[in-house]
Design a protein around this motif. Structure first.
Motif, PDB file in Angstrom:
ATOM      1  N   LYS A  21      -1.735  -5.832  -7.168  1.00 37.58           N
ATOM      2  CA  LYS A  21      -1.105  -4.670  -7.800  1.00 37.58           C
ATOM      3  C   LYS A  21      -1.980  -4.213  -8.959  1.00 37.58           C
ATOM      4  O   LYS A  21      -2.580  -5.037  -9.654  1.00 37.58           O
ATOM      5  CB  LYS A  21       0.293  -5.022  -8.307  1.00 37.58           C
ATOM      6  N   GLY A  22      -2.055  -2.909  -9.168  1.00 39.89           N
ATOM      7  CA  GLY A  22      -2.852  -2.386 -10.268  1.00 39.89           C
ATOM      8  C   GLY A  22      -2.223  -2.693 -11.615  1.00 39.89           C
ATOM      9  O   GLY A  22      -0.994  -2.723 -11.752  1.00 39.89           O
ATOM     10  N   TRP A  23      -3.072  -2.928 -12.615  1.00 32.97           N
ATOM     11  CA  TRP A  23      -2.605  -3.201 -13.978  1.00 32.97           C
ATOM     12  C   TRP A  23      -2.479  -1.878 -14.718  1.00 32.97           C
ATOM     13  O   TRP A  23      -3.338  -0.999 -14.596  1.00 32.97           O
ATOM     14  CB  TRP A  23      -3.584  -4.129 -14.688  1.00 32.97           C
ATOM     15  N   ILE A  24      -1.427  -1.743 -15.499  1.00 34.13           N
ATOM     16  CA  ILE A  24      -1.094  -0.431 -16.081  1.00 34.13           C
ATOM     17  C   ILE A  24      -1.794  -0.160 -17.411  1.00 34.13           C
ATOM     18  O   ILE A  24      -1.512   0.853 -18.047  1.00 34.13           O
ATOM     19  CB  ILE A  24       0.424  -0.274 -16.251  1.00 34.13           C
ATOM     20  N   VAL A  25      -2.689  -1.031 -17.827  1.00 33.63           N
ATOM     21  CA  VAL A  25      -3.522  -0.764 -19.000  1.00 33.63           C
ATOM     22  C   VAL A  25      -4.978  -0.989 -18.607  1.00 33.63           C
ATOM     23  O   VAL A  25      -5.278  -1.347 -17.472  1.00 33.63           O
ATOM     24  CB  VAL A  25      -3.138  -1.649 -20.209  1.00 33.63           C
ATOM     25  N   SER A  26      -5.888  -0.774 -19.535  1.00 33.09           N
ATOM     26  CA  SER A  26      -7.309  -0.939 -19.213  1.00 33.09           C
ATOM     27  C   SER A  26      -7.915  -2.059 -20.044  1.00 33.09           C
ATOM     28  O   SER A  26      -7.377  -2.450 -21.083  1.00 33.09           O
ATOM     29  CB  SER A  26      -8.068   0.369 -19.460  1.00 33.09           C
ATOM     30  N   CYS A  27      -9.042  -2.580 -19.554  1.00 33.44           N
ATOM     31  CA  CYS A  27      -9.722  -3.675 -20.244  1.00 33.44           C
ATOM     32  C   CYS A  27     -11.199  -3.644 -19.837  1.00 33.44           C
ATOM     33  O   CYS A  27     -11.682  -2.660 -19.271  1.00 33.44           O
ATOM     34  CB  CYS A  27      -9.068  -5.019 -19.908  1.00 33.44           C
ATOM     35  N   ASP A  28     -11.900  -4.745 -20.096  1.00 29.81           N
ATOM     36  CA  ASP A  28     -13.333  -4.786 -19.831  1.00 29.81           C
ATOM     37  C   ASP A  28     -13.675  -4.839 -18.345  1.00 29.81           C
ATOM     38  O   ASP A  28     -14.843  -4.687 -17.974  1.00 29.81           O
ATOM     39  CB  ASP A  28     -13.959  -5.995 -20.525  1.00 29.81           C
ATOM     40  N   ALA A  29     -12.677  -5.036 -17.490  1.00 31.11           N
ATOM     41  CA  ALA A  29     -12.949  -5.142 -16.053  1.00 31.11           C
ATOM     42  C   ALA A  29     -13.687  -3.931 -15.524  1.00 31.11           C
ATOM     43  O   ALA A  29     -14.575  -4.041 -14.671  1.00 31.11           O
ATOM     44  CB  ALA A  29     -11.634  -5.337 -15.292  1.00 31.11           C
TER      45      ALA A  29
ATOM     46  N   VAL B  27      -4.836   9.613 -22.899  1.00 32.14           N
ATOM     47  CA  VAL B  27      -4.270   9.857 -21.571  1.00 32.14           C
ATOM     48  C   VAL B  27      -4.651   8.702 -20.658  1.00 32.14           C
ATOM     49  O   VAL B  27      -5.798   8.260 -20.631  1.00 32.14           O
ATOM     50  CB  VAL B  27      -4.751  11.212 -20.995  1.00 32.14           C
ATOM     51  N   GLY B  28      -3.644   8.179 -19.952  1.00 34.51           N
ATOM     52  CA  GLY B  28      -3.876   7.134 -18.962  1.00 34.51           C
ATOM     53  C   GLY B  28      -3.939   7.742 -17.574  1.00 34.51           C
ATOM     54  O   GLY B  28      -3.175   8.657 -17.257  1.00 34.51           O
ATOM     55  N   PHE B  29      -4.832   7.210 -16.725  1.00 34.60           N
ATOM     56  CA  PHE B  29      -5.005   7.783 -15.393  1.00 34.60           C
ATOM     57  C   PHE B  29      -5.387   6.689 -14.401  1.00 34.60           C
ATOM     58  O   PHE B  29      -5.857   5.613 -14.791  1.00 34.60           O
ATOM     59  CB  PHE B  29      -6.069   8.890 -15.415  1.00 34.60           C
ATOM     60  N   LEU B  30      -5.191   6.971 -13.121  1.00 35.18           N
ATOM     61  CA  LEU B  30      -5.427   5.998 -12.065  1.00 35.18           C
ATOM     62  C   LEU B  30      -6.830   6.152 -11.468  1.00 35.18           C
ATOM     63  O   LEU B  30      -7.535   7.119 -11.758  1.00 35.18           O
ATOM     64  CB  LEU B  30      -4.369   6.150 -10.967  1.00 35.18           C
TER      65      LEU B  30
ATOM     66  N   LYS C 177       0.483  10.064  -7.050  1.00 33.11           N
ATOM     67  CA  LYS C 177       1.454   9.406  -6.170  1.00 33.11           C
ATOM     68  C   LYS C 177       0.789   8.982  -4.870  1.00 33.11           C
ATOM     69  O   LYS C 177      -0.119   9.647  -4.365  1.00 33.11           O
ATOM     70  CB  LYS C 177       2.622  10.354  -5.883  1.00 33.11           C
ATOM     71  N   GLY C 178       1.238   7.843  -4.360  1.00 34.62           N
ATOM     72  CA  GLY C 178       0.733   7.355  -3.089  1.00 34.62           C
ATOM     73  C   GLY C 178      -0.372   6.328  -3.184  1.00 34.62           C
ATOM     74  O   GLY C 178      -0.838   5.824  -2.160  1.00 34.62           O
ATOM     75  N   HIS C 179      -0.815   5.979  -4.406  1.00 39.99           N
ATOM     76  CA  HIS C 179      -1.844   4.943  -4.522  1.00 39.99           C
ATOM     77  C   HIS C 179      -1.209   3.588  -4.218  1.00 39.99           C
ATOM     78  O   HIS C 179      -0.226   3.200  -4.856  1.00 39.99           O
ATOM     79  CB  HIS C 179      -2.450   4.937  -5.922  1.00 39.99           C
ATOM     80  N   PRO C 180      -1.747   2.838  -3.249  1.00 40.43           N
ATOM     81  CA  PRO C 180      -1.086   1.591  -2.823  1.00 40.43           C
ATOM     82  C   PRO C 180      -0.974   0.529  -3.908  1.00 40.43           C
ATOM     83  O   PRO C 180      -0.047  -0.289  -3.873  1.00 40.43           O
ATOM     84  CB  PRO C 180      -1.969   1.105  -1.660  1.00 40.43           C
ATOM     85  N   LEU C 181      -1.895   0.523  -4.871  1.00 38.48           N
ATOM     86  CA  LEU C 181      -1.844  -0.491  -5.920  1.00 38.48           C
ATOM     87  C   LEU C 181      -1.022  -0.052  -7.127  1.00 38.48           C
ATOM     88  O   LEU C 181      -0.745  -0.846  -8.026  1.00 38.48           O
ATOM     89  CB  LEU C 181      -3.265  -0.857  -6.371  1.00 38.48           C
ATOM     90  N   PHE C 182      -0.619   1.217  -7.139  1.00 35.84           N
ATOM     91  CA  PHE C 182       0.190   1.746  -8.236  1.00 35.84           C
ATOM     92  C   PHE C 182       1.379   2.508  -7.635  1.00 35.84           C
ATOM     93  O   PHE C 182       1.416   3.739  -7.654  1.00 35.84           O
ATOM     94  CB  PHE C 182      -0.625   2.677  -9.132  1.00 35.84           C
ATOM     95  N   PRO C 183       2.359   1.786  -7.066  1.00 34.34           N
ATOM     96  CA  PRO C 183       3.476   2.451  -6.379  1.00 34.34           C
ATOM     97  C   PRO C 183       4.340   3.307  -7.298  1.00 34.34           C
ATOM     98  O   PRO C 183       5.030   4.215  -6.823  1.00 34.34           O
ATOM     99  CB  PRO C 183       4.271   1.286  -5.792  1.00 34.34           C
TER     100      PRO C 183
END
Length: 416
Positions: free
Chosen positions: A356-364, A287-290, A249-255
């Motif tokens: 804004k942060g993207w809620i999945v992952s990719c090659d980035a 597991v997904g994580f920020l 909680k509190g990450h500015p790109l993942f409210p």
């Protein structure tokens, strides 16, 4: 920078609407699942070369499989005739370079008989890969076509890449990075629904094994069921998920961290006979994580959670490993010139440039973490349509994304 009248760009793109739909339909007809990418790569090689770009089909070395960042899948396929495509518009000098990245591989058709038989219905093109990620290849193509149409030469190099094996973890992009391909910035084209994403979550697949003590059904109370122990393990993992959300909680790109931080048990395998207490149970999940956590932290914390909360038997008869997908989270600072410049292009095109942060992952994350390059993710299309039996993308959205990308290229690379 040589100016381009936006109305002229819009008129050009509007005139490309039918061609964009036809090109996307052609790409969908290639069933480019893992191992079947050769034909689409050759096709794209010819299309981008026809735009006047320097194109190259780069082979992937079998030695890539020894790379610690390599992602294994259920299929062990060699890389013969499965190259990456690199198409470069050489700059005239003095400008910043950029790499554009999209992937040509797709997930299997599944239960969709017509997945590779594209349909154009109104403004939408339907078919496997329409949204993920062949529509983004069309976006790249249109933006580069626009530069050619208006006689605009960038000062910095524009490197367009179409890679394979994104869907199994990013091995195509990994090969480009290990091969030394670099630029001053990277734009990964994915279905962010026009969100400017300078960050995305990480995703780690795990395989957990619990051992029990087998015996006959008639002596159940003298046995230890691996399934019962795995049931306790699942609760421990769910507790870890709650703690991970709280810590994120509190990450500015993942409210709203609950959107991106999840733990899922996707597969369970146990038992050999109904009247035998099972001696082994295997759980597979993810597991997904920020970006507040690293991949190695999450691996360590999963193990520590079991050692802290598990009963004595579970602690001593539990193993966990991570043989498949291992995508780290990444973040480019929101005040980086790449983010700000791309936001300006979005604003000119009438889109909200709020990062804004993207809620999945990719090659980035590979370009950011391994190559150390400033990287963003952007593109048209809805995540909910990806991998579905009605996968689709809007052609007007593809044109809008091409508008944004063209405006960005003019700002970032400069022109003369």
């Amino acid at each position: 920078m040589k100016n381009l009248d936006r109305n002229s760009l819009l008129n050009f793109l509007d005139a490309q609407k039918d061609e964009a739909a036809r090109l996307l339909a052609q790409l969908i007809r290639f069933p480019s699942t893992q191992g079947q990418e050769a034909e689409i790569q050759e096709f794209l090689h010819e299309r981008f070369r026809a735009l006047g770009l320097e194109t190259e089909l780069l082979p992937i070395s079998p030695s890539l499989k020894a790379d610690p960042e390599y992602s294994f899948s259920d299929l062990d396929i060699d890389y013969d005739e499965r190259p990456n495509l690199v198409a470069t518009l050489q700059g005239t000098g003095g400008g910043r370079s950029v790499m554009l990245n999209a992937h040509s591989d797709v997930v299997p058709a599944g239960q969709w008989p017509g997945a590779f038989e594209p349909e154009i219905k109104g403004d939408y093109v339907y078919g496997r890969g329409a949204c993920d990620d062949k529509g983004k290849i069309v976006v790249m193509y249109l933006a580069l076509s626009g530069l050619k149409e208006f006689g605009l030469r960038p000062r910095g190099d524009i490197i367009a890449t179409a890679v394979i094996e994104e869907e199994v973890g990013g091995n195509g992009s990994l090969a480009l990075i290990r091969g030394g391909l670099r630029a001053d910035a990277v734009v990964v084209l994915e279905c962010t629904e026009f969100t400017l994403a300078p960050a995305h979550r990480g995703c780690l697949w795990f395989r957990a094994q619990v051992e029990g003590r087998a015996t006959h059904l008639g002596k159940t109370r003298e046995a230890i069921s691996a399934i019962d122990e795995a049931t306790e393990l699942i609760q421990i993992l769910k507790n870890y998920e709650k703690n991970l959300i709280a810590q994120s909680k509190g990450h500015p790109l993942f409210p709203e961290p609950e959107e991106a931080v999840q733990l899922n048990i996707g597969m369970i395998s146990a038992g050999e006979w109904p009247s035998t207490v099972p001696s082994r149970c295997v759980l597979e999940g993810g597991v997904g994580f920020l970006p507040n956590k690293t991949l190695e932290q999450v691996k360590r914390e999963l193990k520590e959670a079991v050692q802290k909360e598990g009963n004595e038997w579970l602690r001593e008869h539990f193993q966990i490993d991570f043989p498949k997908l291992h995508n780290d989270a990444y973040e480019t600072p929101a005040d980086h010139p790449l983010v700000e410049t791309f936001g300006e292009a979005m604003q000119e095109a009438g889109l909200d440039p709020t990062p804004k942060g993207w809620i999945v992952s990719c090659d980035a994350r590979l370009f950011s973490k391994l190559a150390g390059l400033p990287t963003i993710v952007f593109g048209p299309g809805r995540l909910i349509d990806c991998h579905s039996n009605e996968e689709k993308i809007s052609i007007p959205d593809i044109l809008k994304a091409a508008e944004v990308l063209t405006l960005f290229l003019l700002r970032w690379c400069g022109t003369e």
